[in-house]
Design a protein around this motif. Structure first.
Motif, short mmCIF file in Angstrom:
data_model
loop_
_atom_site.label_atom_id
_atom_site.label_comp_id
_atom_site.label_asym_id
_atom_site.label_seq_id
_atom_site.Cartn_x
_atom_site.Cartn_y
_atom_site.Cartn_z
N LEU A 1 0.67 -1.15 -0.10
CA LEU A 1 -0.06 0.14 -0.10
C LEU A 1 0.92 1.24 -0.10
O LEU A 1 1.68 1.47 0.94
N TYR A 2 0.57 2.17 -0.80
CA TYR A 2 1.38 3.45 -1.10
C TYR A 2 0.67 4.39 -0.09
O TYR A 2 -0.53 4.73 -0.35
N ALA A 3 1.36 4.61 0.89
CA ALA A 3 0.53 5.48 1.74
C ALA A 3 1.17 7.08 2.03
O ALA A 3 0.44 7.69 2.18
N PHE A 4 2.69 7.14 1.67
CA PHE A 4 3.18 8.26 1.45
C PHE A 4 4.66 8.23 1.00
O PHE A 4 5.33 7.77 1.03
N SER A 5 4.38 9.47 -0.21
CA SER A 5 5.71 9.28 -1.10
C SER A 5 6.68 10.35 -1.03
O SER A 5 6.50 11.20 0.07
N LYS B 1 5.82 17.63 0.01
CA LYS B 1 5.56 19.12 -0.49
C LYS B 1 4.08 19.65 0.08
O LYS B 1 3.99 20.91 -0.17
N ARG B 2 3.37 18.83 0.62
CA ARG B 2 2.05 19.24 1.18
C ARG B 2 2.13 20.13 2.32
O ARG B 2 3.24 19.97 3.15
N PRO B 3 0.87 20.98 2.73
CA PRO B 3 1.08 21.72 3.85
C PRO B 3 1.39 20.84 5.12
O PRO B 3 0.97 19.88 5.19
N ILE C 1 -3.23 -1.62 -8.84
CA ILE C 1 -4.42 -1.00 -8.55
C ILE C 1 -4.21 0.67 -8.38
O ILE C 1 -3.56 0.96 -7.27
N ARG C 2 -5.04 1.42 -9.03
CA ARG C 2 -4.92 2.81 -8.82
C ARG C 2 -6.44 3.11 -9.24
O ARG C 2 -6.64 3.66 -10.04
N PRO C 3 -6.87 3.62 -7.93
CA PRO C 3 -8.07 4.26 -7.75
C PRO C 3 -8.07 5.78 -8.15
O PRO C 3 -6.82 6.30 -8.30
N LEU D 1 -4.07 8.48 -14.29
CA LEU D 1 -3.33 7.39 -14.90
C LEU D 1 -1.88 7.33 -15.08
O LEU D 1 -1.31 7.86 -16.15
N ARG D 2 -1.44 7.25 -13.66
CA ARG D 2 0.25 7.46 -13.80
C ARG D 2 0.54 6.65 -12.52
O ARG D 2 -0.07 6.28 -11.86
N LEU D 3 1.88 6.52 -12.35
CA LEU D 3 2.40 5.70 -11.35
C LEU D 3 2.93 6.45 -10.00
O LEU D 3 2.99 6.12 -8.98
C1 IPE Z 1 0.51 8.99 -4.90
O1 IPE Z 1 -0.62 9.98 -4.95
C2 IPE Z 1 1.16 8.77 -3.74
C3 IPE Z 1 0.33 8.10 -2.62
C4 IPE Z 1 -0.82 7.71 -2.69
C5 IPE Z 1 0.74 8.02 -1.05
P1 IPE Z 1 -0.34 11.56 -5.15
O2 IPE Z 1 -1.65 12.05 -5.06
O3 IPE Z 1 0.83 11.80 -4.21
O4 IPE Z 1 0.27 11.49 -6.81
P2 IPE Z 1 0.12 12.50 -7.67
O5 IPE Z 1 0.55 13.76 -7.04
O6 IPE Z 1 -1.30 12.79 -8.06
O7 IPE Z 1 0.97 12.23 -8.90
#
Ligand code: IPE
Ligand code: IPE
Ligand code: MG
Length: 249
Positions: free
Chosen positions: A70-74, A79-81, A196-198, A202-204
């Motif tokens: 699970l992708y939780a935090f990239s 860069k977010r607030p 899976i990407r909801p 359409l990107r990784l």
């Molecule tokens: C991808 O989503 C990262 C996670 C789900 C944790 P983002 O919302 O950060 O990706 P972008 O900015 O739309 O590409």
């Protein structure tokens, strides 16, 4: 009337349990837009998204998925607030505290993908505790990607390889794809079969760039907080209809 229970049972029955994807990866996206649509703060979307994490982890383990990432935090989410980042870290701690018992009961092992040394101390310790406490579990591996970036992972792997070559631990000639894989966070794990990407994107977004070379992609417009058991089953059903050729014919 729409009978959700019936639909779920039907979908579940149409899954070929002998051909389940071994490893499923999910880019959990769309929490902010889910909240915005309801005139709620973004954090409310993350909170609801966490409920889906609980649901999908349980469902995945119940049907016999062996690896769930699970992708939780990239690495880019910093860069977010600050308030949003703090909110996400709080939810992570909350999730681990509330769910640890359940994860152990369900024999689920938590692993992390990403450089967690960069997380604030509280969340980092909570994550380390969860990894330690679940390390002997073996029904399903739950990879939580935290401060994860595919490029960061590859560059970090190369640095470690160069060091090991310098130290004489490996030889340049011995380096191949299999050795390289051992320098990634997913060391020892099979590549995702299904990604899976909801949320409609359409990107990784820098997720598992090396590992998804031959993964099947499943995209959907549903926002992550609306992604339920039935969507998970649907993705698997669709996956099982695909013809994976791996470059062959
Ligand atoms: C991808 O989503 C990262 C996670 C789900 C944790 P983002 O919302 O950060 O990706 P972008 O900015 O739309 O590409
Ligand atoms: C995914 O939802 C959660 C994280 C990236 C941490 P978002 O927060 O990216 O939600 P959207 O994409 O802005 O709707
Ligand atoms: Mg997003």
């Amino acid at each position: 009337m729409y009978d959700r229970k019936k639909k779920i049972e039907e979908l579940k029955k149409s899954i070929d349990m002998d051909k389940l994807p071994l490893h499923i990866a999910i880019i959990m996206d769309g929490n902010g837009r889910w909240a915005k649509k309801r005139f709620l703060p973004r954090t409310a979307g993350h909170k609801e998204g966490m409920e889906r994490v609980k649901e999908i982890v349980e469902v995945a383990s119940n049907i016999g998925i062996k690896y769930l990432s699970l992708y939780a935090f990239s690495t880019e989410n910093w860069k977010r607030p600050k308030e949003e980042i703090d909110g996400l870290m709080k939810l992570l701690v909350y999730y681990l505290r509330v769910e640890l018992k359940n994860l152990n009961k369900n024999n689920i092992k938590i692993c992390t993908l990403g450089d967690i040394t960069k997380l604030p101390e509280g969340p980092r310790k909570e994550v380390q505790y969860a990894v330690e406490t679940t390390k002997h579990n073996d029904k399903m591996i739950l990879n939580i990607a935290l401060n994860y970036g595919g490029r960061d992972e590859i560059v970090g792997g190369i640095k470690n390889i160069v060091n090991d070559i310098k130290m004489g631990k490996i030889k340049v000639e011995d380096l191949d794809e299999s050795v390289f894989s051992d320098y990634l966070y997913t060391k020892g794990q099979p590549d995702p079969d299904l990604l899976i990407r909801p949320s409609g994107e359409l990107r990784l977004s820098n997720f598992m760039l090396y590992q998804i070379a031959y993964s099947e992609f499943w995209f959907s417009n549903i926002y992550w907080p609306d992604f339920r058991e039935e969507h998970f089953y649907q993705a698997i059903v669709d996956y099982q209809k695909r013809d994976r050729r791996f470059g062959g014919i």
